[in-house]
Design an enzyme around this catalytic site. Structure first.
Site, mmCIF file in Angstrom:
data_model
loop_
_atom_site.group_PDB
_atom_site.id
_atom_site.type_symbol
_atom_site.label_atom_id
_atom_site.label_comp_id
_atom_site.label_asym_id
_atom_site.label_seq_id
_atom_site.Cartn_x
_atom_site.Cartn_y
_atom_site.Cartn_z
ATOM 1 N N HIS A 185 0.863 -1.180 0.000
ATOM 2 C CA HIS A 185 0.000 0.000 0.000
ATOM 3 C C HIS A 185 0.900 1.231 0.000
ATOM 4 C CE1 HIS A 185 -3.383 -2.622 1.829
ATOM 5 N NE2 HIS A 185 -3.469 -2.572 0.516
ATOM 6 N N ALA A 186 0.738 2.053 -1.019
ATOM 7 C CA ALA A 186 1.757 3.046 -1.382
ATOM 8 C C ALA A 186 2.059 4.055 -0.286
ATOM 9 C CB ALA A 186 1.312 3.773 -2.655
ATOM 10 N N ARG A 187 1.067 4.432 0.492
ATOM 11 C CA ARG A 187 1.249 5.508 1.469
ATOM 12 C C ARG A 187 1.934 5.050 2.754
ATOM 13 N NH1 ARG A 187 -5.216 6.226 2.474
ATOM 14 N NH2 ARG A 187 -5.654 4.211 3.448
ATOM 15 N N GLU A 188 2.208 3.756 2.883
ATOM 16 C CA GLU A 188 2.735 3.209 4.135
ATOM 17 C C GLU A 188 4.261 3.254 4.134
ATOM 18 O OE1 GLU A 188 0.665 -0.536 4.294
ATOM 19 O OE2 GLU A 188 -1.287 0.455 4.407
ATOM 20 N N ARG A 240 -3.087 4.839 -1.977
ATOM 21 C CA ARG A 240 -2.965 3.485 -1.426
ATOM 22 C C ARG A 240 -2.715 2.419 -2.494
ATOM 23 N NH1 ARG A 240 -5.562 0.062 2.864
ATOM 24 N NH2 ARG A 240 -6.519 -1.762 1.903
ATOM 25 N N HIS A 311 2.875 -3.789 6.630
ATOM 26 C CA HIS A 311 1.968 -2.658 6.423
ATOM 27 C C HIS A 311 2.073 -1.687 7.605
ATOM 28 C CE1 HIS A 311 -0.375 -4.288 2.968
ATOM 29 N NE2 HIS A 311 -0.027 -5.453 3.490
ATOM 30 N N GLU A 387 1.243 -4.800 10.849
ATOM 31 C CA GLU A 387 0.908 -3.371 10.808
ATOM 32 C C GLU A 387 1.865 -2.680 11.776
ATOM 33 O OE1 GLU A 387 -1.416 -1.751 9.016
ATOM 34 O OE2 GLU A 387 -2.491 -3.460 8.127
#
Length: 422
Positions: A185-188, A240, A311, A387
């Site tokens: 997920h790109a924003r992480e 994302r 993540h 996470e």
């Protein structure tokens, strides 16, 4: 329960896919953490105002993190007050927080130490995509006898999905594989840096790293979604998905809902504008095709010993399954023991608490995810979804000062987890 499902459907729906190219401006946006004993009130506000949520609750009185545009702040305050919701400000001005986070430090090969290790300076800042590629290439060159650059395939926009394969004595590829994916997920962004920290520690932590490399071949992919990651650095920090164009003008498939196993279900959506859009068919996204093909090759070779999909955020370390809240992996007892050892070791470093348990029970239902595919489709021995930080007031926009602490505690957790692996 219906209100919780509605919140899940609303997750990111407002901004999930409708931004094709222009830069997103988050100046004046607030990020609010709210909770209440009646989640239907929260879902009503989110739906009526068309708000984006960063995360939604598993139960009443759990936190919901909501992004509120400046033009809707007054109405949000009015409605949330009338609903009797508890509120905290996470980001007073999301635009300012993003600007601070984007103070990229220029890359230099001097960020590697004389013996080829990663200088802490690299981990004091987030970085642009091109610099991550340079870092991996220079790191591999410094360990050329025991590493190689690998690519699992091409992204939608034609970028290589680049990783580093490292091994110990013996022939490369002769030992069971350990595969780590970051930035699905790109924003992480914290996952990119933490996965690179793990890569560095395989050589910098001389004793523990060497012991692991004598048993396993590691395949480290810090950026499994390169198109999305580039988009977060150039256009929309909160993006994302990947960058495929969908019908109706929306963009992106959620790459962790597109794996070809248990693809259909309540843990994703058919809405191409949603942040949990599963794509038009199982394994459709180029990035998914690349990853599944690459990992199948490893499974057909020496086998896959471990897979971790990294993540953020929420501080969770989770086991299969995501598609079902009642199904359990055949070796669930072993997986739970490993997850607990990870969490215990993490907490011992900086006091950071991680919650463990099956994906569906711990965070939410998620069908078409990588972990379930690894366990059931290619019979990978162990698979986890993590996470990372935080549970505090930053969420996806985690200050760079937390990169090194995140790396330190995660590496401790990884070592502890491997100590339980038979």
């Amino acid at each position: 329960m219906q209100s919780l499902l509605l919140l899940a459907t609303l997750l990111g729906s407002a901004l999930g896919g409708a931004i094709p190219s222009q830069s997103a401006n988050y100046n004046g946006y607030k990020v609010m953490r709210v909770s209440g004993d009646d989640t239907s009130k929260i879902s009503h506000i989110v739906s009526k105002l068309g708000l984006e949520t960063w995360k939604f609750p598993k139960a009443a009185n759990a936190n919901v993190d909501i992004v509120v545009p400046p033009k809707k702040v007054a109405e949000f305050e009015k409605m949330s007050h009338a609903a009797g919701l508890k509120k905290q400000v996470m980001h007073e001005n999301l635009g300012d927080s993003i600007k601070s986070e984007m103070s990229f430090r220029p890359y230099s090969c001097e960020l590697l130490t004389l013996d080829g290790g990663a200088n802490d300076t690299w981990f004091q800042s987030y970085h642009k995509y091109e610099d991550h590629l340079k870092f991996m290439q220079d790191f591999q060159s410094a360990h050329s006898q025991n590493s190689e650059i690998v690519t699992s395939g091409k992204s939608h926009e034609g970028r290589d999905i680049t990783g580093v394969h490292v091994w110990g004595s013996g022939e490369k590829g002769s030992k069971p594989a350990v595969v780590f994916h970051g930035t699905v997920h790109a924003r992480e962004w914290i996952t990119t840096m933490t996965v690179e920290y793990i890569l560095a520690q395989l050589f910098d932590d001389k004793e523990a790293g060497a012991a692991l490399l004598e048993k396993f071949d590691f395949y480290i992919f810090p950026i499994a979604n390169p198109d999305g990651f580039v988009f977060t650095t150039e256009s929309d920090r909160m993006w994302r998905k990947n960058r495929e164009q969908n019908e109706g003008g929306c963009y992106g498939t959620d790459l962790n809902r597109n794996w070809p196993y248990k693809w259909e279900g309540d843990g994703s959506t058919t809405d191409p504008c949603s942040e949990t859009y599963r794509g038009p068919s199982p394994g459709f996204a180029p990035e998914t095709k690349a990853s599944t093909s690459f990992i199948k090759g490893l499974a057909d070779g020496a086998g896959v010993k471990m897979f971790v999909d990294w993540h953020s955020y929420s501080q969770l370390f989770m086991t299969p399954y995501g598609y079902s809240c009642s199904a359990r992996a055949p070796n669930d007892d072993v997986l739970q023991e490993m997850a607990s050892s990870f969490a215990d070791a993490v907490k011992a470093v900086h006091g950071t608490s991680f919650t463990t348990g099956p994906i569906c029970n711990t965070i939410y239902q998620a069908n078409g995810n990588s972990v379930d595919w690894i366990v059931d489709e290619i019979k990978g021995e162990t698979a986890f979804a993590a996470e990372l930080r935080d549970t505090g007031m930053y969420g996806f926009v985690l200050p760079p000062e937390q990169i090194i602490p995140s790396g330190e505690e995660t590496w401790a957790g990884v070592k502890a987890m491997f100590s339980k692996l038979k």
